[in-house]
Design an enzyme around this catalytic site. Structure first.
Site, PDB file in Angstrom:
ATOM      1  N   SER A  42      -1.535  -6.595 -10.861  1.00  0.00           N
ATOM      2  CA  SER A  42      -1.930  -5.220 -11.231  1.00  0.00           C
ATOM      3  C   SER A  42      -2.562  -4.517 -10.041  1.00  0.00           C
ATOM      4  CB  SER A  42      -2.955  -5.226 -12.366  1.00  0.00           C
ATOM      5  OG  SER A  42      -2.475  -5.880 -13.486  1.00  0.00           O
ATOM      6  N   ALA A  45      -0.107  -3.041  -7.712  1.00  0.00           N
ATOM      7  CA  ALA A  45       0.931  -2.129  -8.234  1.00  0.00           C
ATOM      8  C   ALA A  45       0.888  -0.770  -7.540  1.00  0.00           C
ATOM      9  CB  ALA A  45       0.750  -1.961  -9.747  1.00  0.00           C
ATOM     10  N   GLY A  47       3.565   1.508  -8.065  1.00  0.00           N
ATOM     11  CA  GLY A  47       4.456   2.442  -8.742  1.00  0.00           C
ATOM     12  C   GLY A  47       3.786   3.510  -9.577  1.00  0.00           C
ATOM     13  N   GLU A 113      11.070   7.545 -10.967  1.00  0.00           N
ATOM     14  CA  GLU A 113      11.514   6.215 -10.522  1.00  0.00           C
ATOM     15  C   GLU A 113      12.813   5.886 -11.222  1.00  0.00           C
ATOM     16  OE1 GLU A 113       8.507   3.112 -10.610  1.00  0.00           O
ATOM     17  OE2 GLU A 113       7.028   4.533  -9.883  1.00  0.00           O
ATOM     18  N   HIS A 229      13.231  -6.735  -7.501  1.00  0.00           N
ATOM     19  CA  HIS A 229      13.033  -5.396  -6.947  1.00  0.00           C
ATOM     20  C   HIS A 229      13.902  -5.282  -5.706  1.00  0.00           C
ATOM     21  CE1 HIS A 229      11.180  -1.756  -5.485  1.00  0.00           C
ATOM     22  NE2 HIS A 229      10.478  -1.670  -6.604  1.00  0.00           N
ATOM     23  N   ARG A 275      17.569  -1.291 -11.368  1.00  0.00           N
ATOM     24  CA  ARG A 275      17.212  -2.189 -10.259  1.00  0.00           C
ATOM     25  C   ARG A 275      18.208  -3.302  -9.998  1.00  0.00           C
ATOM     26  NH1 ARG A 275      10.690  -2.339 -11.118  1.00  0.00           N
ATOM     27  NH2 ARG A 275      10.477  -0.208 -10.403  1.00  0.00           N
ATOM     28  N   HIS A 332      10.272  -9.698  -8.964  1.00  0.00           N
ATOM     29  CA  HIS A 332       9.281  -8.632  -9.162  1.00  0.00           C
ATOM     30  C   HIS A 332       8.578  -8.736 -10.511  1.00  0.00           C
ATOM     31  CE1 HIS A 332       7.422  -4.776  -8.593  1.00  0.00           C
ATOM     32  NE2 HIS A 332       8.072  -4.209  -9.595  1.00  0.00           N
ATOM     33  N   ARG A 367      12.914  -4.417 -17.397  1.00  0.00           N
ATOM     34  CA  ARG A 367      11.799  -3.491 -17.624  1.00  0.00           C
ATOM     35  C   ARG A 367      12.028  -2.144 -16.930  1.00  0.00           C
ATOM     36  NH1 ARG A 367       7.472  -2.233 -14.444  1.00  0.00           N
ATOM     37  NH2 ARG A 367       8.315  -3.741 -12.995  1.00  0.00           N
ATOM     38  N   SER A 372       4.936  -1.394 -16.824  1.00  0.00           N
ATOM     39  CA  SER A 372       4.135  -2.618 -16.939  1.00  0.00           C
ATOM     40  C   SER A 372       2.638  -2.335 -16.997  1.00  0.00           C
ATOM     41  CB  SER A 372       4.441  -3.601 -15.820  1.00  0.00           C
ATOM     42  OG  SER A 372       4.457  -2.955 -14.585  1.00  0.00           O
ATOM     43  N   LEU A 373       2.158  -1.399 -16.180  1.00  0.00           N
ATOM     44  CA  LEU A 373       0.732  -1.061 -16.307  1.00  0.00           C
ATOM     45  C   LEU A 373       0.490  -0.470 -17.699  1.00  0.00           C
ATOM     46  CD1 LEU A 373      -0.190   0.422 -12.783  1.00  0.00           C
ATOM     47  CD2 LEU A 373      -0.577  -1.878 -13.646  1.00  0.00           C
TER      48      LEU A 373
HETATM   49  C1  SIN Z   1       7.665   0.244  -7.732  1.00  0.00           C
HETATM   50  O1  SIN Z   1       6.709   0.900  -7.361  1.00  0.00           O
HETATM   51  O2  SIN Z   1       8.789   0.342  -7.254  1.00  0.00           O
HETATM   52  C2  SIN Z   1       7.453  -0.750  -8.803  1.00  0.00           C
HETATM   53  C3  SIN Z   1       6.969  -0.123 -10.014  1.00  0.00           C
HETATM   54  C4  SIN Z   1       7.261  -0.968 -11.177  1.00  0.00           C
HETATM   55  O3  SIN Z   1       7.900  -1.998 -11.042  1.00  0.00           O
HETATM   56  O4  SIN Z   1       6.881  -0.582 -12.279  1.00  0.00           O
END
Ligand code: SIN
Length: 531
Positions: A42, A45, A47, A113, A229, A275, A332, A367, A372-373
């Protein structure tokens, strides 16, 4: 040393802290982490958090994107709660002082994203969202929460019937064993990225919670679903951390060493395709001997927008001014994990799992980015609500289950982790096939790991216990991957290239008793055993 508490939480990532912050203040809560409180997936992270907080966005759209990315292999109730309760949890965090990135007019600045149909990702500190969220929750940790750093939880203490978890054993760096007794033991230990040689994960992500729960008799499910990833920083033959998908969201393109756009003709979403598609193309180009880069020349304010990534590149000798960052795919996120119900209860009484270590069905077979967060926030809050309603009857049991045999350090020392990681990437990486997986499983079995299910780990060092956990988790991933004869979500099977109707909605459930395929339509007989 023995200690007692009402609730013991193993791990210190977002779900763990969210849980601790939402529990009633009359509970004595202990958080145990094997390194330090700021070392977790976490915390790393970059993203952001996907959440419907823009009035032009809709729950329906976020749910659809989640289902589509995960190839409709979800718990529908779980996804609806993830999106709805997640939006509410994010709003509460912002109201509570969590600073998110905003535009000049003060409105939230939403990022894009892969596989999201619109901009909905919130960030904090640019690409440091995980760190900011953890720091926010750490500032709010109430005094009834005690922190224990530098102890690794390695075994669930079960009552003598072996049906109820009554505590946990830990080991410190000096080799001392500690016992914590509590009516509620929560595993929030993150994933298992370290079973692969290339990973975005913290090195501590060695599948500890999964191996512990499995050895305690809990069900684990769909372990074959591992997300790779596409863009990890790749320098001198090693991956060095994540280059967030948000970089592609801001306009970066994937190119080979000749400057050809790799994703141009492959997928309508090009560089922001799901992904597994981007990871596959990069993997294929690299297998053909080409180097692959992210071309970032179209992002003029790169340093300001991505300060963490800029620092990561510069620490590793890559200059942002060159306009391209060398990348390779790596593990990832684990979509499978310890089976839990909607509140986080595992199949062993008194044992719970939240966050990446759990399998709640919210991510399906792949996912959606930045979910995930969000999952960490929702799962932590839901389990807190459940435990706040539960009776907490603390008592130190006089009897519990003991292993009659202990695994010897000599056997654990022989475990070759580098070799294991390499084989995992070759056999159960982005691309898979039956023959390679069967060979890999035979080699894993030859290590004799099935014996370890019936042996205690008291005599091992922390590092040796991590090795054991990595072998068990690797076996569970590999076994699931061989059984699932289709390509769904994050992986591509060369011998079963498509999704197959026969596998739709089918979960692969593994316990120490054996393996079952469980679906809405039927439950098949055991198809393998560990006995
Ligand atoms: C990323 O920042 O590319 C990863 C974000 C994620 O996997 O939720």
């Amino acid at each position: 040393m023995d200690k007692q508490a009402d609730i013991v939480i193993i791990g210190s990532g977002l779900s763990a802290l969210q849980l601790a912050c939402h529990l009633r203040s009359l509970y004595h809560v202990i958080i145990i982490t094997k390194t330090t409180i700021r070392q977790s997936n976490s915390y790393l992270a970059q993203g952001g958090i996907a959440a419907v907080i823009d009035k032009n966005d809709s729950m329906h759209s976020h749910i659809e994107d989640t289902l589509k990315a995960g190839r409709y292999h979800h718990s529908m109730e779980g996804v609806e709660r993830l999106v709805k309760e997640g939006a509410q949890a994010v709003k509460e965090m912002i109201a509570d002082g969590f600073m998110i990135d905003r535009k000049e007019d003060g409105t939230p600045s939403f990022g894009l994203e892969g596989a999201h149909s619109r901009k909905r990702i919130i960030h904090s500190g640019g690409d440091a969202t995980g760190k900011q969220a953890i720091e926010h929750l750490l500032r709010r940790l109430p005094p009834n929460v005690e922190l224990v750093e530098g102890e690794m939880a390695y075994e669930c203490l079960l009552d003598s019937s072996r049906n109820v978890c009554i505590g946990v054993k830990t080991k410190d760096a000096a080799g001392n064993v500690h016992r914590y007794f509590a009516p509620h033991i929560v595993l929030a230990t993150g994933g298992a990225g370290s079973v692969y040689p290339f990973t975005s994960n913290a090195p501590t992500a060695t599948g500890d919670g999964i191996a512990m729960a499995f050895r305690a008799g809990a069900e684990v499910a769909d372990m074959e679903f591992v997300q790779f990833h596409p863009t990890l920083l790749f320098v001198n033959g090693k991956t060095r951390g994540l280059i967030s998908e948000a970089v592609r969201g801001a306009g970066a393109r994937i190119v080979d060493e000749d400057g050809c756009f790799l994703m141009e003709k492959v997928h309508p979403q090009k560089d922001l395709a799901p992904r597994h598609v981007t990871a596959f193309e990069i993997y294929r180009a690299r297998m053909a001997g080409k180097s692959v880069y992210l071309d970032i020349r179209s992002i003029p304010a790169f340093r300001e927008q991505f300060p963490t990534i800029t620092a990561l590149c510069e620490e590793n000798g890559i200059s942002i001014g060159d306009g391209r960052i060398p990348v390779a795919p790596g593990s990832h996120f684990l979509m499978g994990g310890i089976s839990v119900d909607i509140n986080g209860r595992t199949t062993v009484r008194g044992l719970y799992a939240i966050g990446e270590t759990s399998y709640s069905g919210v991510h399906g077979a792949n996912r959606l980015a930045s979910n995930s967060l969000l999952e960490g926030l929702v799962a932590g809050q839901r389990l807190a609500a459940f435990l706040n309603r539960s009776a907490v009857l603390r008592r130190q049991p006089s009897q519990w289950f003991h292993y009659s045999e202990q695994l010897s350090p000599r056997e654990a020392k022989g475990l070759m982790i580098k070799e294991l990681q390499k084989k995992m990437m070759e056999a159960v990486g982005v691309i898979r096939d039956k023959e390679t997986m069967e060979r890999h499983l035979r080699e894993l079995e030859a290590r004799g790991w099935k014996r370890w299910i019936r042996q205690g780990l008291d005599l091992l060092s922390i590092e040796e216990i991590e090795y054991v956990n990595m072998y068990i988790t690797s076996y569970l991933i590999s076994r699931g991957a061989l059984i699932r004869e289709e390509s769904r979500g994050a992986h591509i099977r060369m011998d079963f290239c498509e999704e197959r109707e026969a596998w739709s909605g089918q979960k692969i459930v593994q316990t120490t008793e054996g393996i079952k395929i469980r679906g809405e339509r039927h439950e098949r007989d055991t198809i393998g055993t560990y006995a």
